[in-house]
Design a protein around this motif. Structure first.
Motif, PDB file in Angstrom:
ATOM      1  N   GLU A  27       0.638  -1.176  -0.020  1.00 47.59           N
ATOM      2  CA  GLU A  27      -0.077  -0.111  -0.078  1.00 47.59           C
ATOM      3  C   GLU A  27       0.869   1.272  -0.071  1.00 47.59           C
ATOM      4  N   GLN A  28       1.922   1.343   1.018  1.00 49.52           N
ATOM      5  CA  GLN A  28       2.690   2.314   0.842  1.00 49.52           C
ATOM      6  C   GLN A  28       3.599   2.540  -0.500  1.00 49.52           C
ATOM      7  N   GLU A  29       4.011   1.431  -0.980  1.00 47.00           N
ATOM      8  CA  GLU A  29       4.628   1.312  -2.396  1.00 47.00           C
ATOM      9  C   GLU A  29       3.819   2.000  -3.397  1.00 47.00           C
ATOM     10  N   LYS A  30       2.516   1.725  -3.310  1.00 48.59           N
ATOM     11  CA  LYS A  30       1.615   2.475  -4.192  1.00 48.59           C
ATOM     12  C   LYS A  30       1.450   3.904  -4.269  1.00 48.59           C
ATOM     13  N   LYS A  31       1.106   4.347  -2.975  1.00 50.65           N
ATOM     14  CA  LYS A  31       1.178   5.726  -2.682  1.00 50.65           C
ATOM     15  C   LYS A  31       2.505   6.533  -2.933  1.00 50.65           C
ATOM     16  N   ASP A  32       3.794   5.872  -3.027  1.00 49.97           N
ATOM     17  CA  ASP A  32       4.946   6.472  -3.340  1.00 49.97           C
ATOM     18  C   ASP A  32       5.011   6.607  -4.632  1.00 49.97           C
ATOM     19  N   ALA A  36       5.390  10.147  -7.020  1.00 50.53           N
ATOM     20  CA  ALA A  36       6.422   9.920  -7.915  1.00 50.53           C
ATOM     21  C   ALA A  36       5.874  10.378  -9.446  1.00 50.53           C
ATOM     22  N   LYS A  37       4.817   9.702  -9.769  1.00 47.26           N
ATOM     23  CA  LYS A  37       4.201   9.969 -10.992  1.00 47.26           C
ATOM     24  C   LYS A  37       3.793  11.381 -11.237  1.00 47.26           C
ATOM     25  N   ALA A  38       3.284  11.962 -10.155  1.00 46.07           N
ATOM     26  CA  ALA A  38       2.677  13.371 -10.224  1.00 46.07           C
ATOM     27  C   ALA A  38       3.913  14.405 -10.110  1.00 46.07           C
ATOM     28  N   ALA A  39       4.956  14.139  -9.548  1.00 41.58           N
ATOM     29  CA  ALA A  39       6.042  14.887  -9.432  1.00 41.58           C
ATOM     30  C   ALA A  39       6.695  14.994 -10.830  1.00 41.58           C
ATOM     31  N   TYR A  40       6.785  13.856 -11.542  1.00 39.35           N
ATOM     32  CA  TYR A  40       7.341  13.781 -12.745  1.00 39.35           C
ATOM     33  C   TYR A  40       6.528  14.536 -13.769  1.00 39.35           C
ATOM     34  N   MET A  41       5.218  14.318 -13.676  1.00 40.90           N
ATOM     35  CA  MET A  41       4.165  14.967 -14.611  1.00 40.90           C
ATOM     36  C   MET A  41       4.223  16.565 -14.253  1.00 40.90           C
ATOM     37  N   ALA A  42       4.527  17.052 -13.236  1.00 36.10           N
ATOM     38  CA  ALA A  42       4.562  18.512 -12.930  1.00 36.10           C
ATOM     39  C   ALA A  42       5.812  19.163 -13.459  1.00 36.10           C
TER      40      ALA A  42
END
Length: 171
Positions: A27-32, A36-42
């Motif tokens: 669950e923690q890995e999914k949140k990470d 990470a995806k949101a930070a890369y896209m931003a």
């Protein structure tokens, strides 16, 4: 030290604790991953600026279409390279098998008569017998009778031959 066996209830409890910890980690890995995806896209894909007149928006759309075409061309080229590499890998695998040779399994000896072998090959509908002796001709053995006169006195035969010899010498 003497090792005690775990009781089934203790083993079940430990197993459930391990599964619970693993579920929390997943669950923690999914949140990470989402963060990470949101930070890369931003960072790499800023939100487009859609304010302005129609000409500026048209120019922006043309740039987007050009970028999409460029990405599609690159994707097509990469797919072609991958397919070519896959084909080469298959060819090399076939060459390796050819060089190494195919191992033939050891055959088992099977005791099978010719009739049962033909029945297995042709099926039960065909009735074929392999009795080869039945197809042979019957031949009667001939007894050669030797003339008993020739077996007679051997001295007489020698004298006859000697007479013939004399005939050739005199002439």
């Amino acid at each position: 030290m003497s090792e005690k066996k775990l009781t089934s209830s203790r083993r079940h409890h430990l197993k459930s604790l391990i599964l619970q910890i693993a579920a929390n980690w997943i669950e923690q890995e999914k949140k990470d991953n989402v963060a990470a995806k949101a930070a890369y896209m931003a960072e790499n894909c800023p939100s487009p600026d859609v304010s302005g007149d129609q000409a500026a928006l048209m120019e922006f759309c043309k740039k987007l279409h050009a970028a999409i075409d460029k990405v599609d061309e690159e994707r097509y080229d990469i797919e072609a390279k991958v397919q070519k590499a896959d084909k080469e890998i298959e060819d090399l695998k076939i060459k390796v098998v050819d060089l190494r040779g195919v191992k033939k399994p050891a055959l088992k000896k099977v005791r099978m008569s010719a009739d049962s072998m033909l029945q297995a090959l042709l099926g039960s509908k065909h009735k074929v017998t392999m009795d080869l002796r039945s197809n042979l001709k019957q031949v009667k053995k001939e007894v050669k009778e030797e003339p008993t006169e020739a077996v007679g006195d051997w001295r007489k035969n020698i004298e006859d031959k000697a007479d013939r010899k004399k005939m050739f010498e005199t002439s």
